[in-house]
Write a protein that holds these residues in place. Structure first.
Motif, PDB file in Angstrom:
ATOM      1  N   LEU A 105     -34.758 -28.364 -31.931  1.00  0.00           N
ATOM      2  CA  LEU A 105     -33.609 -28.989 -32.596  1.00  0.00           C
ATOM      3  C   LEU A 105     -32.294 -28.753 -31.867  1.00  0.00           C
ATOM      4  CD1 LEU A 105     -34.483 -28.525 -36.365  1.00  0.00           C
ATOM      5  CD2 LEU A 105     -34.483 -30.625 -35.021  1.00  0.00           C
ATOM      6  N   VAL A 106     -32.336 -28.057 -30.739  1.00  0.00           N
ATOM      7  CA  VAL A 106     -31.117 -27.866 -29.950  1.00  0.00           C
ATOM      8  C   VAL A 106     -30.514 -29.215 -29.568  1.00  0.00           C
ATOM      9  CG1 VAL A 106     -32.240 -27.751 -27.675  1.00  0.00           C
ATOM     10  CG2 VAL A 106     -30.091 -26.536 -28.055  1.00  0.00           C
ATOM     11  N   ILE A 107     -31.352 -30.204 -29.380  1.00  0.00           N
ATOM     12  CA  ILE A 107     -30.851 -31.535 -29.016  1.00  0.00           C
ATOM     13  C   ILE A 107     -29.997 -32.106 -30.143  1.00  0.00           C
ATOM     14  CG2 ILE A 107     -31.556 -33.927 -28.559  1.00  0.00           C
ATOM     15  CD1 ILE A 107     -33.924 -32.719 -26.962  1.00  0.00           C
ATOM     16  N   GLU A 108     -30.494 -32.010 -31.368  1.00  0.00           N
ATOM     17  CA  GLU A 108     -29.773 -32.581 -32.511  1.00  0.00           C
ATOM     18  C   GLU A 108     -28.592 -31.730 -32.965  1.00  0.00           C
ATOM     19  OE1 GLU A 108     -30.490 -35.618 -33.316  1.00  0.00           O
ATOM     20  OE2 GLU A 108     -32.152 -35.541 -31.903  1.00  0.00           O
ATOM     21  N   HIS A 109     -28.730 -30.409 -32.902  1.00  0.00           N
ATOM     22  CA  HIS A 109     -27.716 -29.523 -33.467  1.00  0.00           C
ATOM     23  C   HIS A 109     -26.695 -29.013 -32.462  1.00  0.00           C
ATOM     24  CE1 HIS A 109     -29.509 -29.350 -37.468  1.00  0.00           C
ATOM     25  NE2 HIS A 109     -30.667 -29.357 -36.849  1.00  0.00           N
ATOM     26  N   GLN A 110     -26.967 -29.150 -31.178  1.00  0.00           N
ATOM     27  CA  GLN A 110     -26.039 -28.647 -30.165  1.00  0.00           C
ATOM     28  C   GLN A 110     -25.597 -29.748 -29.198  1.00  0.00           C
ATOM     29  OE1 GLN A 110     -24.902 -25.443 -30.236  1.00  0.00           O
ATOM     30  NE2 GLN A 110     -26.098 -25.168 -32.097  1.00  0.00           N
ATOM     31  N   LEU A 111     -26.565 -30.407 -28.545  1.00  0.00           N
ATOM     32  CA  LEU A 111     -26.206 -31.401 -27.528  1.00  0.00           C
ATOM     33  C   LEU A 111     -25.572 -32.659 -28.119  1.00  0.00           C
ATOM     34  CD1 LEU A 111     -29.228 -31.113 -25.076  1.00  0.00           C
ATOM     35  CD2 LEU A 111     -26.869 -30.404 -24.660  1.00  0.00           C
ATOM     36  N   ARG A 112     -26.168 -33.193 -29.180  1.00  0.00           N
ATOM     37  CA  ARG A 112     -25.634 -34.437 -29.751  1.00  0.00           C
ATOM     38  C   ARG A 112     -24.190 -34.254 -30.243  1.00  0.00           C
ATOM     39  NH1 ARG A 112     -28.690 -38.747 -30.018  1.00  0.00           N
ATOM     40  NH2 ARG A 112     -30.670 -37.651 -30.088  1.00  0.00           N
ATOM     41  N   PRO A 113     -23.852 -33.164 -30.950  1.00  0.00           N
ATOM     42  CA  PRO A 113     -22.444 -32.981 -31.344  1.00  0.00           C
ATOM     43  C   PRO A 113     -21.496 -32.818 -30.152  1.00  0.00           C
ATOM     44  CG  PRO A 113     -23.854 -31.631 -32.715  1.00  0.00           C
ATOM     45  CD  PRO A 113     -24.725 -32.189 -31.618  1.00  0.00           C
ATOM     46  N   LEU A 114     -21.941 -32.146 -29.090  1.00  0.00           N
ATOM     47  CA  LEU A 114     -21.084 -31.983 -27.915  1.00  0.00           C
ATOM     48  C   LEU A 114     -20.713 -33.347 -27.339  1.00  0.00           C
ATOM     49  CD1 LEU A 114     -19.706 -30.334 -25.654  1.00  0.00           C
ATOM     50  CD2 LEU A 114     -21.929 -30.296 -24.487  1.00  0.00           C
ATOM     51  N   PHE A 115     -21.690 -34.213 -27.176  1.00  0.00           N
ATOM     52  CA  PHE A 115     -21.414 -35.511 -26.578  1.00  0.00           C
ATOM     53  C   PHE A 115     -20.793 -36.486 -27.579  1.00  0.00           C
ATOM     54  CE2 PHE A 115     -24.031 -33.461 -23.483  1.00  0.00           C
ATOM     55  CZ  PHE A 115     -23.319 -33.745 -22.334  1.00  0.00           C
ATOM     56  N   SER A 116     -20.918 -36.217 -28.870  1.00  0.00           N
ATOM     57  CA  SER A 116     -20.179 -36.998 -29.868  1.00  0.00           C
ATOM     58  C   SER A 116     -18.689 -36.714 -29.738  1.00  0.00           C
ATOM     59  CB  SER A 116     -20.650 -36.652 -31.279  1.00  0.00           C
ATOM     60  OG  SER A 116     -21.938 -37.147 -31.482  1.00  0.00           O
ATOM     61  N   PHE A 117     -18.324 -35.471 -29.424  1.00  0.00           N
ATOM     62  CA  PHE A 117     -16.916 -35.157 -29.181  1.00  0.00           C
ATOM     63  C   PHE A 117     -16.351 -36.059 -28.087  1.00  0.00           C
ATOM     64  CE2 PHE A 117     -13.992 -33.190 -26.205  1.00  0.00           C
ATOM     65  CZ  PHE A 117     -12.875 -33.007 -27.016  1.00  0.00           C
ATOM     66  N   PHE A 118     -17.139 -36.291 -27.039  1.00  0.00           N
ATOM     67  CA  PHE A 118     -16.699 -37.130 -25.928  1.00  0.00           C
ATOM     68  C   PHE A 118     -16.772 -38.630 -26.266  1.00  0.00           C
ATOM     69  CE2 PHE A 118     -17.930 -33.339 -23.397  1.00  0.00           C
ATOM     70  CZ  PHE A 118     -16.742 -33.159 -22.709  1.00  0.00           C
ATOM     71  N   GLN A 119     -17.268 -38.972 -27.462  1.00  0.00           N
ATOM     72  CA  GLN A 119     -17.458 -40.356 -27.895  1.00  0.00           C
ATOM     73  C   GLN A 119     -18.443 -41.102 -26.995  1.00  0.00           C
ATOM     74  OE1 GLN A 119     -13.732 -42.370 -29.139  1.00  0.00           O
ATOM     75  NE2 GLN A 119     -12.755 -40.441 -28.573  1.00  0.00           N
ATOM     76  N   ALA A 120     -19.387 -40.355 -26.438  1.00  0.00           N
ATOM     77  CA  ALA A 120     -20.438 -40.953 -25.621  1.00  0.00           C
ATOM     78  C   ALA A 120     -21.486 -41.562 -26.557  1.00  0.00           C
ATOM     79  CB  ALA A 120     -21.076 -39.890 -24.728  1.00  0.00           C
ATOM     80  N   ARG A 121     -22.322 -42.424 -25.991  1.00  0.00           N
ATOM     81  CA  ARG A 121     -23.409 -43.040 -26.766  1.00  0.00           C
ATOM     82  C   ARG A 121     -24.695 -42.280 -26.486  1.00  0.00           C
ATOM     83  NH1 ARG A 121     -22.549 -49.493 -27.022  1.00  0.00           N
ATOM     84  NH2 ARG A 121     -20.333 -49.410 -27.400  1.00  0.00           N
ATOM     85  N   THR A 122     -24.970 -41.282 -27.290  1.00  0.00           N
ATOM     86  CA  THR A 122     -26.207 -40.537 -27.077  1.00  0.00           C
ATOM     87  C   THR A 122     -27.380 -41.430 -27.446  1.00  0.00           C
ATOM     88  OG1 THR A 122     -26.026 -39.520 -29.270  1.00  0.00           O
ATOM     89  CG2 THR A 122     -25.162 -38.259 -27.403  1.00  0.00           C
ATOM     90  N   LEU A 123     -28.356 -41.454 -26.566  1.00  0.00           N
ATOM     91  CA  LEU A 123     -29.517 -42.325 -26.768  1.00  0.00           C
ATOM     92  C   LEU A 123     -30.385 -41.779 -27.891  1.00  0.00           C
ATOM     93  CD1 LEU A 123     -30.150 -43.119 -23.023  1.00  0.00           C
ATOM     94  CD2 LEU A 123     -29.067 -44.551 -24.737  1.00  0.00           C
ATOM     95  N   PRO A 124     -31.118 -42.652 -28.584  1.00  0.00           N
ATOM     96  CA  PRO A 124     -31.788 -42.256 -29.823  1.00  0.00           C
ATOM     97  C   PRO A 124     -32.824 -41.152 -29.687  1.00  0.00           C
ATOM     98  CG  PRO A 124     -32.062 -44.626 -29.419  1.00  0.00           C
ATOM     99  CD  PRO A 124     -31.263 -44.071 -28.302  1.00  0.00           C
ATOM    100  N   LEU A 125     -33.624 -41.181 -28.631  1.00  0.00           N
ATOM    101  CA  LEU A 125     -34.671 -40.163 -28.495  1.00  0.00           C
ATOM    102  C   LEU A 125     -34.263 -39.120 -27.470  1.00  0.00           C
ATOM    103  CD1 LEU A 125     -38.105 -42.030 -28.443  1.00  0.00           C
ATOM    104  CD2 LEU A 125     -37.155 -40.598 -30.233  1.00  0.00           C
ATOM    105  N   GLY A 126     -34.266 -37.869 -27.896  1.00  0.00           N
ATOM    106  CA  GLY A 126     -34.077 -36.768 -26.963  1.00  0.00           C
ATOM    107  C   GLY A 126     -35.435 -36.297 -26.464  1.00  0.00           C
ATOM    108  N   ILE A 127     -35.419 -35.545 -25.389  1.00  0.00           N
ATOM    109  CA  ILE A 127     -36.672 -35.060 -24.801  1.00  0.00           C
ATOM    110  C   ILE A 127     -36.598 -33.550 -24.714  1.00  0.00           C
ATOM    111  CG2 ILE A 127     -38.175 -35.131 -22.778  1.00  0.00           C
ATOM    112  CD1 ILE A 127     -36.658 -37.895 -22.210  1.00  0.00           C
TER     113      ILE A 127
END
Length: 193
Positions: A122-144
């Motif tokens: 869940l590091v992808i959902e709880h750590q990486l996705r919020p970081l790149f949301s700050f940058f207003q980037a478009r995080t792709l739907p599926l993380g790996i």
């Protein structure tokens, strides 16, 4: 003639070889199979001594500045980090602290992470996705997310994970195509004419 997209991968792995780097290389290979791209890899483990002690971007050596610029000018980002104590590495965060806050607006970002076991997935959902949301980037739907058991000699071997990686890219392709068309609107108009 279609110009290639600038695809930049950032691996937060601190060691060489690195499972995070191996995962990003696998993803870059799949992208190259699907779309014309100019690819760059930024391995943070190699930059670690050059980032140490810098608080302001102006304090960074030229080689780090060039890597930051490559990331900021990317059309697509692939980011991968090992999980360290439940999150991305401090070096990964330190590097992205120097990225201009508006540089990644609307950029597609494929998120990936590696860890010792599934409990950190869940590091992808709880750590990486919020970081790149700050940058207003478009995080792709599926993380790996990959664990140690998914690799043999730093090569991805698990069939289910390889398929998930393909699926993540397949689901990202419409956005990547839109990114390509937005980057080269005149080229697209000439192709239709």
């Amino acid at each position: 003639m279609t110009q290639p997209l600038r695809v930049v991968a950032v691996s937060g792995g601190l060691q060489s070889p690195s499972k995070s780097a191996a995962l990003t290389e696998h993803i870059l290979g799949l992208i190259a199979d699907e779309i014309s791209s100019e690819q760059h890899m930024v391995e943070l483990g190699q930059l670690a001594p050059l980032l140490a002690g810098a608080i302001w971007r102006s304090q960074l050596p030229e080689v780090v500045e060039r890597k930051l610029t490559v990331v900021e000018q990317a059309d697509i980002l692939v980011v991968a980090t090992p999980v360290y104590r439940g999150s991305y590495t401090g070096l990964f965060k330190h590097f992205f602290d120097f990225i201009h806050q508006d540089a990644l607006i609307d950029k597609p970002v494929l998120l990936a992470a590696t860890g010792g076991s599934e409990r950190h997935a869940l590091v992808i959902e709880h750590q990486l996705r919020p970081l790149f949301s700050f940058f207003q980037a478009r995080t792709l739907p599926l993380g790996i997310y990959a664990t140690d058991k998914d690799f043999v000699d730093y090569r991805l071997q698990d069939p289910a994970l390889i398929e998930r990686t393909r699926l993540a890219l397949q689901r990202a392709m419409p956005l990547l195509e839109l990114t390509r068309k937005a980057r080269h609107p005149l080229v697209e108009q000439l192709a239709v004419a």
